[in-house]
Motif scaffolding. Structure first.
Motif, PDB file in Angstrom:
ATOM      1  N   GLY A  18       0.790  -1.228   0.000  1.00  0.00           N
ATOM      2  CA  GLY A  18       0.000   0.000   0.000  1.00  0.00           C
ATOM      3  C   GLY A  18       0.815   1.266   0.000  1.00  0.00           C
ATOM      4  N   ASP A  19       2.111   1.152  -0.281  1.00  0.00           N
ATOM      5  CA  ASP A  19       2.960   2.327  -0.428  1.00  0.00           C
ATOM      6  C   ASP A  19       3.656   2.330  -1.792  1.00  0.00           C
ATOM      7  OD1 ASP A  19       4.832   0.313  -0.085  1.00  0.00           O
ATOM      8  OD2 ASP A  19       5.400   0.924   1.930  1.00  0.00           O
ATOM      9  N   CYS A  20       3.141   1.536  -2.732  1.00  0.00           N
ATOM     10  CA  CYS A  20       3.760   1.414  -4.058  1.00  0.00           C
ATOM     11  C   CYS A  20       2.767   1.828  -5.150  1.00  0.00           C
ATOM     12  CB  CYS A  20       4.230  -0.023  -4.303  1.00  0.00           C
ATOM     13  SG  CYS A  20       5.613  -0.520  -3.247  1.00  0.00           S
ATOM     14  N   ILE A  21       2.970   3.016  -5.726  1.00  0.00           N
ATOM     15  CA  ILE A  21       2.090   3.516  -6.781  1.00  0.00           C
ATOM     16  C   ILE A  21       2.453   2.825  -8.099  1.00  0.00           C
ATOM     17  CG2 ILE A  21       1.302   5.540  -8.061  1.00  0.00           C
ATOM     18  CD1 ILE A  21       2.193   7.264  -5.715  1.00  0.00           C
ATOM     19  N   PRO A  22       1.499   2.164  -8.745  1.00  0.00           N
ATOM     20  CA  PRO A  22       1.810   1.449  -9.997  1.00  0.00           C
ATOM     21  C   PRO A  22       1.767   2.368 -11.210  1.00  0.00           C
ATOM     22  CG  PRO A  22      -0.488   1.154  -9.467  1.00  0.00           C
ATOM     23  CD  PRO A  22       0.088   1.995  -8.355  1.00  0.00           C
ATOM     24  N   ARG A  23       2.695   2.158 -12.135  1.00  0.00           N
ATOM     25  CA  ARG A  23       2.595   2.841 -13.430  1.00  0.00           C
ATOM     26  C   ARG A  23       1.376   2.278 -14.161  1.00  0.00           C
ATOM     27  NH1 ARG A  23       7.898   2.799 -17.143  1.00  0.00           N
ATOM     28  NH2 ARG A  23       7.034   0.791 -17.814  1.00  0.00           N
ATOM     29  N   LYS A  24       0.866   2.980 -15.128  1.00  0.00           N
ATOM     30  CA  LYS A  24      -0.403   2.604 -15.754  1.00  0.00           C
ATOM     31  C   LYS A  24      -0.376   1.256 -16.467  1.00  0.00           C
ATOM     32  CE  LYS A  24       0.353   5.217 -20.038  1.00  0.00           C
ATOM     33  NZ  LYS A  24      -0.197   6.299 -20.918  1.00  0.00           N
ATOM     34  N   ASP A  25       0.830   0.738 -16.795  1.00  0.00           N
ATOM     35  CA  ASP A  25       0.926  -0.557 -17.469  1.00  0.00           C
ATOM     36  C   ASP A  25       1.313  -1.681 -16.510  1.00  0.00           C
ATOM     37  OD1 ASP A  25       3.485   0.406 -17.009  1.00  0.00           O
ATOM     38  OD2 ASP A  25       4.299  -0.238 -18.935  1.00  0.00           O
ATOM     39  N   PHE A  26       1.284  -1.405 -15.217  1.00  0.00           N
ATOM     40  CA  PHE A  26       1.748  -2.354 -14.204  1.00  0.00           C
ATOM     41  C   PHE A  26       1.012  -3.691 -14.281  1.00  0.00           C
ATOM     42  CE2 PHE A  26       1.974  -3.772  -9.658  1.00  0.00           C
ATOM     43  CZ  PHE A  26       3.358  -3.839  -9.530  1.00  0.00           C
ATOM     44  N   VAL A  27      -0.303  -3.652 -14.220  1.00  0.00           N
ATOM     45  CA  VAL A  27      -1.100  -4.886 -14.280  1.00  0.00           C
ATOM     46  C   VAL A  27      -0.927  -5.566 -15.630  1.00  0.00           C
ATOM     47  CG1 VAL A  27      -3.445  -5.840 -14.263  1.00  0.00           C
ATOM     48  CG2 VAL A  27      -2.792  -4.106 -12.573  1.00  0.00           C
ATOM     49  N   ALA A  28      -0.922  -4.791 -16.701  1.00  0.00           N
ATOM     50  CA  ALA A  28      -0.792  -5.348 -18.049  1.00  0.00           C
ATOM     51  C   ALA A  28       0.521  -6.107 -18.216  1.00  0.00           C
ATOM     52  CB  ALA A  28      -0.898  -4.234 -19.089  1.00  0.00           C
ATOM     53  N   VAL A  29       1.609  -5.585 -17.660  1.00  0.00           N
ATOM     54  CA  VAL A  29       2.914  -6.249 -17.769  1.00  0.00           C
ATOM     55  C   VAL A  29       2.879  -7.593 -17.044  1.00  0.00           C
ATOM     56  CG1 VAL A  29       5.332  -6.158 -17.040  1.00  0.00           C
ATOM     57  CG2 VAL A  29       4.277  -4.154 -18.101  1.00  0.00           C
ATOM     58  N   HIS A  30       2.321  -7.614 -15.854  1.00  0.00           N
ATOM     59  CA  HIS A  30       2.249  -8.877 -15.112  1.00  0.00           C
ATOM     60  C   HIS A  30       1.431  -9.918 -15.875  1.00  0.00           C
ATOM     61  CE1 HIS A  30       4.209  -8.446 -11.135  1.00  0.00           C
ATOM     62  NE2 HIS A  30       4.049  -7.155 -11.355  1.00  0.00           N
ATOM     63  N   LEU A  31       0.344  -9.489 -16.480  1.00  0.00           N
ATOM     64  CA  LEU A  31      -0.468 -10.441 -17.249  1.00  0.00           C
ATOM     65  C   LEU A  31       0.253 -10.905 -18.507  1.00  0.00           C
ATOM     66  CD1 LEU A  31      -4.044  -8.907 -16.908  1.00  0.00           C
ATOM     67  CD2 LEU A  31      -3.308 -11.165 -16.121  1.00  0.00           C
ATOM     68  N   LYS A  32       0.933  -9.998 -19.161  1.00  0.00           N
ATOM     69  CA  LYS A  32       1.648 -10.335 -20.382  1.00  0.00           C
ATOM     70  C   LYS A  32       2.779 -11.325 -20.119  1.00  0.00           C
ATOM     71  CE  LYS A  32       4.310  -8.183 -24.151  1.00  0.00           C
ATOM     72  NZ  LYS A  32       5.605  -8.857 -23.893  1.00  0.00           N
ATOM     73  N   GLU A  33       3.479 -11.163 -18.996  1.00  0.00           N
ATOM     74  CA  GLU A  33       4.659 -11.974 -18.706  1.00  0.00           C
ATOM     75  C   GLU A  33       4.359 -13.262 -17.940  1.00  0.00           C
ATOM     76  OE1 GLU A  33       7.614 -11.456 -19.880  1.00  0.00           O
ATOM     77  OE2 GLU A  33       7.119  -9.526 -20.816  1.00  0.00           O
ATOM     78  N   ARG A  34       3.136 -13.456 -17.482  1.00  0.00           N
ATOM     79  CA  ARG A  34       2.822 -14.672 -16.707  1.00  0.00           C
ATOM     80  C   ARG A  34       3.076 -15.911 -17.554  1.00  0.00           C
ATOM     81  NH1 ARG A  34      -3.880 -14.690 -16.580  1.00  0.00           N
ATOM     82  NH2 ARG A  34      -4.109 -14.245 -18.798  1.00  0.00           N
ATOM     83  N   GLU A  35       3.519 -16.942 -16.907  1.00  0.00           N
ATOM     84  CA  GLU A  35       3.864 -18.169 -17.630  1.00  0.00           C
ATOM     85  C   GLU A  35       3.777 -19.356 -16.678  1.00  0.00           C
ATOM     86  OE1 GLU A  35       7.668 -20.059 -20.124  1.00  0.00           O
ATOM     87  OE2 GLU A  35       7.621 -17.919 -19.636  1.00  0.00           O
ATOM     88  N   THR A  36       3.188 -20.428 -17.123  1.00  0.00           N
ATOM     89  CA  THR A  36       3.069 -21.640 -16.315  1.00  0.00           C
ATOM     90  C   THR A  36       4.452 -22.119 -15.886  1.00  0.00           C
ATOM     91  OG1 THR A  36       1.067 -22.291 -17.503  1.00  0.00           O
ATOM     92  CG2 THR A  36       2.218 -24.010 -16.268  1.00  0.00           C
ATOM     93  N   GLY A  37       4.586 -22.446 -14.607  1.00  0.00           N
ATOM     94  CA  GLY A  37       5.853 -22.933 -14.079  1.00  0.00           C
ATOM     95  C   GLY A  37       6.771 -21.843 -13.570  1.00  0.00           C
TER      96      GLY A  37
END
Length: 272
Positions: free
Chosen positions: A92-111
């Motif tokens: 709750g002290d970390c302001i996300p850049r506007k693409d923060f969630v998108a990057v995590h979704l883009k880079e997710r990978e099984t394993g």
């Protein structure tokens, strides 16, 4: 929903308000916000109420009574109440850049789980950030930060918008691909497989300990510290305790030596 953002907080209403504002301008909107609240007063609930209706899904406020530092326990409770199969953990002290969630979704990978970092701000700049600075993303611009008095240093390269440079820096950085509580994500099933966070641990290494057990379970991790960007607002750490940190390190050494995957004092206790 594609993802649940789990945000830890404790009596830091103004910082949490700035953080939540950052999530209202994400380029990816198919996510829920889950607040893992380690015993804050009603002031935090008031801030959360102000943001209800600003996201695609209602904010889930997971709270327990203040009985000291119990971050592991409130995180385990938040995991159980999250609605997505993929979880992003931050503070709750970390302001996300506007693409923060998108990057995590883009880079997710099984394993794999994803290992991100933060760009730490001094107190003066942390306090000077306005709502408009977050909404228009000025606070993520190097020129804006320098104008506010930030000294030039190599760490400013973290704020790059060049995806090729970011990918290169993710590849060459010597920083370990550890689980970092301010910026990491993984599949819920992989976190449940190691029994979640270790409630026997206090402040100091509890996030990394989770990742180490995931490694013991055969998982790998990907470095995204130059791609998934968040600004860390300054604050005191009155809860830090040298003896407890020493205790935590002993747990981590034992788990590494014995390749521990599941701990007894974990999320399963909450399912009973």
């Amino acid at each position: 929903m594609k993802l649940s953002v789990i945000i830890t907080t404790y009596n830091s209403e103004e910082w949490l308000r700035k953080v939540l504002l950052g999530y209202t301008v994400q380029t990816e909107t198919d996510f829920e916000v889950v607040i893992a609240d380690d015993g804050s007063t009603s002031k935090t609930a008031e801030i959360i109420a102000q943001f209800q209706g600003k996201f695609a899904y209602p904010i889930v406020h997971v709270w327990h009574e203040d009985k000291g530092f119990r971050k592991s326990r409130i995180l385990n409770k938040a995991i159980l109440q999250s609605g997505a199969d993929y979880l992003l953990f931050t503070d709750g002290d970390c302001i996300p850049r506007k693409d923060f969630v998108a990057v995590h979704l883009k880079e997710r990978e099984t394993g794999f789980f994803l290992s991100g970092g933060y760009f730490k701000l001094p107190m003066a700049i942390s306090e000077s950030i306005t709502d408009q600075d977050i909404l228009n993303q000025k606070c993520f611009e190097i020129a804006w930060l320098l104008k506010k008095g930030l000294k030039t240093n190599f760490k400013l390269s973290k704020l790059t918008h060049n995806k090729y440079f970011a990918a290169f820096m993710n590849w060459i950085t010597p920083t370990k691909r550890s689980w970092n509580g301010h910026n990491s994500s993984g599949f819920k099933e992989d976190i449940l497989a190691v029994n979640g966070f270790n409630e026997a641990m206090d402040y100091g290494g509890m996030d990394r300990e989770l990742g180490e057990r995931m490694f013991n379970n055969g998982m790998l991790s990907k470095q995204i510290r130059y791609s998934a960007i968040c600004l860390h607002l300054d604050h005191a750490r009155g809860y830090a305790n040298a003896e407890k940190i020493k205790h935590n390190m002993a747990i981590r050494r034992y788990n590494k030596k014995h390749k521990v995957i599941r701990i007894e004092n974990g999320i399963d206790k909450l399912k009973i």
